[in-house]
Design a protein around this motif. Structure first.
Motif, PDB file in Angstrom:
ATOM      1  N   ILE A   7       0.764  -1.090   0.052  1.00 13.86           N
ATOM      2  CA  ILE A   7       0.033  -0.008   0.011  1.00 13.86           C
ATOM      3  C   ILE A   7       0.922   1.239  -0.011  1.00 13.86           C
ATOM      4  O   ILE A   7       1.809   1.342   0.771  1.00 13.86           O
ATOM      5  CB  ILE A   7      -0.944  -0.154   1.183  1.00 13.86           C
ATOM      6  CG1 ILE A   7      -1.697  -1.172   1.269  1.00 13.86           C
ATOM      7  CG2 ILE A   7      -1.621   1.376   1.188  1.00 13.86           C
ATOM      8  CD1 ILE A   7      -2.383  -1.294   2.699  1.00 13.86           C
ATOM      9  N   VAL A   8       0.665   2.194  -0.871  1.00 14.91           N
ATOM     10  CA  VAL A   8       1.382   3.475  -0.909  1.00 14.91           C
ATOM     11  C   VAL A   8       0.358   4.491  -0.857  1.00 14.91           C
ATOM     12  O   VAL A   8      -0.492   4.842  -1.723  1.00 14.91           O
ATOM     13  CB  VAL A   8       2.187   3.677  -2.443  1.00 14.91           C
ATOM     14  CG1 VAL A   8       2.970   4.791  -2.418  1.00 14.91           C
ATOM     15  CG2 VAL A   8       3.124   2.395  -2.438  1.00 14.91           C
ATOM     16  N   THR A   9       0.506   5.351   0.156  1.00 13.33           N
ATOM     17  CA  THR A   9      -0.465   6.348   0.461  1.00 13.33           C
ATOM     18  C   THR A   9       0.275   7.611  -0.318  1.00 13.33           C
ATOM     19  O   THR A   9       1.529   7.674  -0.747  1.00 13.33           O
ATOM     20  CB  THR A   9      -0.580   6.767   1.879  1.00 13.33           C
ATOM     21  OG1 THR A   9       0.579   7.140   2.566  1.00 13.33           O
ATOM     22  CG2 THR A   9      -1.319   5.507   2.643  1.00 13.33           C
ATOM     23  N   GLY A  10      -0.592   8.661  -0.463  1.00 14.76           N
ATOM     24  CA  GLY A  10      -0.313   9.874  -1.493  1.00 14.76           C
ATOM     25  C   GLY A  10       0.123   9.625  -2.604  1.00 14.76           C
ATOM     26  O   GLY A  10       1.111  10.123  -3.237  1.00 14.76           O
ATOM     27  N   ILE A  15       6.345  12.040  -4.993  1.00 15.11           N
ATOM     28  CA  ILE A  15       7.391  10.669  -4.600  1.00 15.11           C
ATOM     29  C   ILE A  15       6.372   9.475  -4.520  1.00 15.11           C
ATOM     30  O   ILE A  15       6.768   8.279  -4.893  1.00 15.11           O
ATOM     31  CB  ILE A  15       7.896  11.014  -3.229  1.00 15.11           C
ATOM     32  CG1 ILE A  15       8.921  12.212  -3.357  1.00 15.11           C
ATOM     33  CG2 ILE A  15       8.471   9.953  -2.627  1.00 15.11           C
ATOM     34  CD1 ILE A  15       9.486  12.870  -2.021  1.00 15.11           C
ATOM     35  N   GLY A  16       5.034   9.429  -4.010  1.00 13.13           N
ATOM     36  CA  GLY A  16       4.161   8.453  -3.900  1.00 13.13           C
ATOM     37  C   GLY A  16       3.857   7.675  -5.245  1.00 13.13           C
ATOM     38  O   GLY A  16       4.172   6.575  -5.447  1.00 13.13           O
ATOM     39  N   ASN A  88       3.285   7.876   2.637  1.00 12.53           N
ATOM     40  CA  ASN A  88       3.847   9.108   2.084  1.00 12.53           C
ATOM     41  C   ASN A  88       2.720  10.376   2.049  1.00 12.53           C
ATOM     42  O   ASN A  88       3.002  11.125   1.611  1.00 12.53           O
ATOM     43  CB  ASN A  88       4.201   8.529   0.530  1.00 12.53           C
ATOM     44  CG  ASN A  88       4.483   9.845  -0.495  1.00 12.53           C
ATOM     45  OD1 ASN A  88       5.638  10.338   0.106  1.00 12.53           O
ATOM     46  ND2 ASN A  88       3.638  10.195  -1.355  1.00 12.53           N
ATOM     47  N   SER A  89       1.395  10.084   2.499  1.00 11.89           N
ATOM     48  CA  SER A  89       0.539  10.893   2.427  1.00 11.89           C
ATOM     49  C   SER A  89       0.876  12.321   3.222  1.00 11.89           C
ATOM     50  O   SER A  89       1.401  12.114   4.177  1.00 11.89           O
ATOM     51  CB  SER A  89      -0.852  10.469   2.734  1.00 11.89           C
ATOM     52  OG  SER A  89      -0.916  10.052   3.986  1.00 11.89           O
ATOM     53  N   GLY A  90       0.485  13.352   2.624  1.00  6.74           N
ATOM     54  CA  GLY A  90       0.844  14.470   3.396  1.00  6.74           C
ATOM     55  C   GLY A  90       0.089  16.044   2.491  1.00  6.74           C
ATOM     56  O   GLY A  90      -0.175  15.787   1.656  1.00  6.74           O
ATOM     57  N   ASN A 142       8.409  16.535   0.924  1.00  2.14           N
ATOM     58  CA  ASN A 142       7.582  16.912  -0.160  1.00  2.14           C
ATOM     59  C   ASN A 142       8.488  17.589  -1.283  1.00  2.14           C
ATOM     60  O   ASN A 142       8.145  18.339  -1.922  1.00  2.14           O
ATOM     61  CB  ASN A 142       6.552  17.827   0.297  1.00  2.14           C
ATOM     62  CG  ASN A 142       7.057  19.147   1.000  1.00  2.14           C
ATOM     63  OD1 ASN A 142       8.382  19.337   0.681  1.00  2.14           O
ATOM     64  ND2 ASN A 142       6.252  19.904   1.426  1.00  2.14           N
ATOM     65  N   ALA A 143       9.633  17.082  -1.513  1.00  2.00           N
ATOM     66  CA  ALA A 143      10.788  17.665  -2.248  1.00  2.00           C
ATOM     67  C   ALA A 143      10.983  16.944  -3.484  1.00  2.00           C
ATOM     68  O   ALA A 143      12.083  16.980  -4.048  1.00  2.00           O
ATOM     69  CB  ALA A 143      12.078  17.885  -1.374  1.00  2.00           C
TER      70      ALA A 143
END
Length: 161
Positions: A7-10, A15-16, A88-90, A142-143
């Motif tokens: 599972i990958v969030t965002g 990046i996600g 990775n969510s944000g 977030n880069a």
């Protein structure tokens, strides 16, 4: 042989999205989470499927516990087990310190801290309940615009190997 799952969030952007696609291209079945980036999540799934992988977009607002429960319910229905959770969510919004409102602050904490905590908890719970020796990765940057694609791929390949 059972395929690895993630599972990958965002994962609708940045990046996600890159992590989800790279995992899918390397044999993982991937749940591609997004909140508002449906088009990007669909694109990630298409790219994974184009190279023979399996992927599903799942929309959920992770700032609320109901969204966390919904993400994991749908993900486990599709994946069956969980080998890798990538948090990775944000949100990326800036506010002048002296101008920050309570609503802005609460939204940032709900998405960037609370959702991370409870998603990691849910992932760990799935792994423990199913006796899976899985991994949890937390990304706090977030880069993505500053990171070259080759660097990101090397980091992910290092994990996969």
């Amino acid at each position: 042989m059972e395929r690895k799952t993630a599972i990958v969030t965002g994962a609708g952007t940045g990046i996600g999205q890159g992590v989800a696609i790279t995992l899918g291209q390397n044999g993982y079945d991937v749940v591609v989470h997004y909140n508002s980036s449906a088009e990007g999540a669909e694109e990630a799934c298409r790219r994974i499927r184009d190279c023979g992988g399996r992927a599903w977009p799942v929309q959920a607002d992770l700032s609320a516990m109901s969204g966390v429960r919904e993400l994991f319910a749908q993900a486990m229905e599709k994946l069956g087990h969980l080998d890798l959770y990538v948090n990775n969510s944000g949100i990326t919004r800036k506010s002048d310190f002296l101008e920050t409102t309570e609503d802005f602050f609460d939204r940032m904490v709900d998405v960037d801290l609370k959702s991370a905590y409870f998603c990691v908890q849910a992932a760990a719970r799935e792994m423990v309940c199913r006796d899976t020796k899985g991994s949890i990765v937390i990304i706090t940057s977030n880069a993505e615009k500053e990171l070259p694609d080759a660097f990101l791929r090397r980091c992910i390949f290092h994990y996969i190997e």
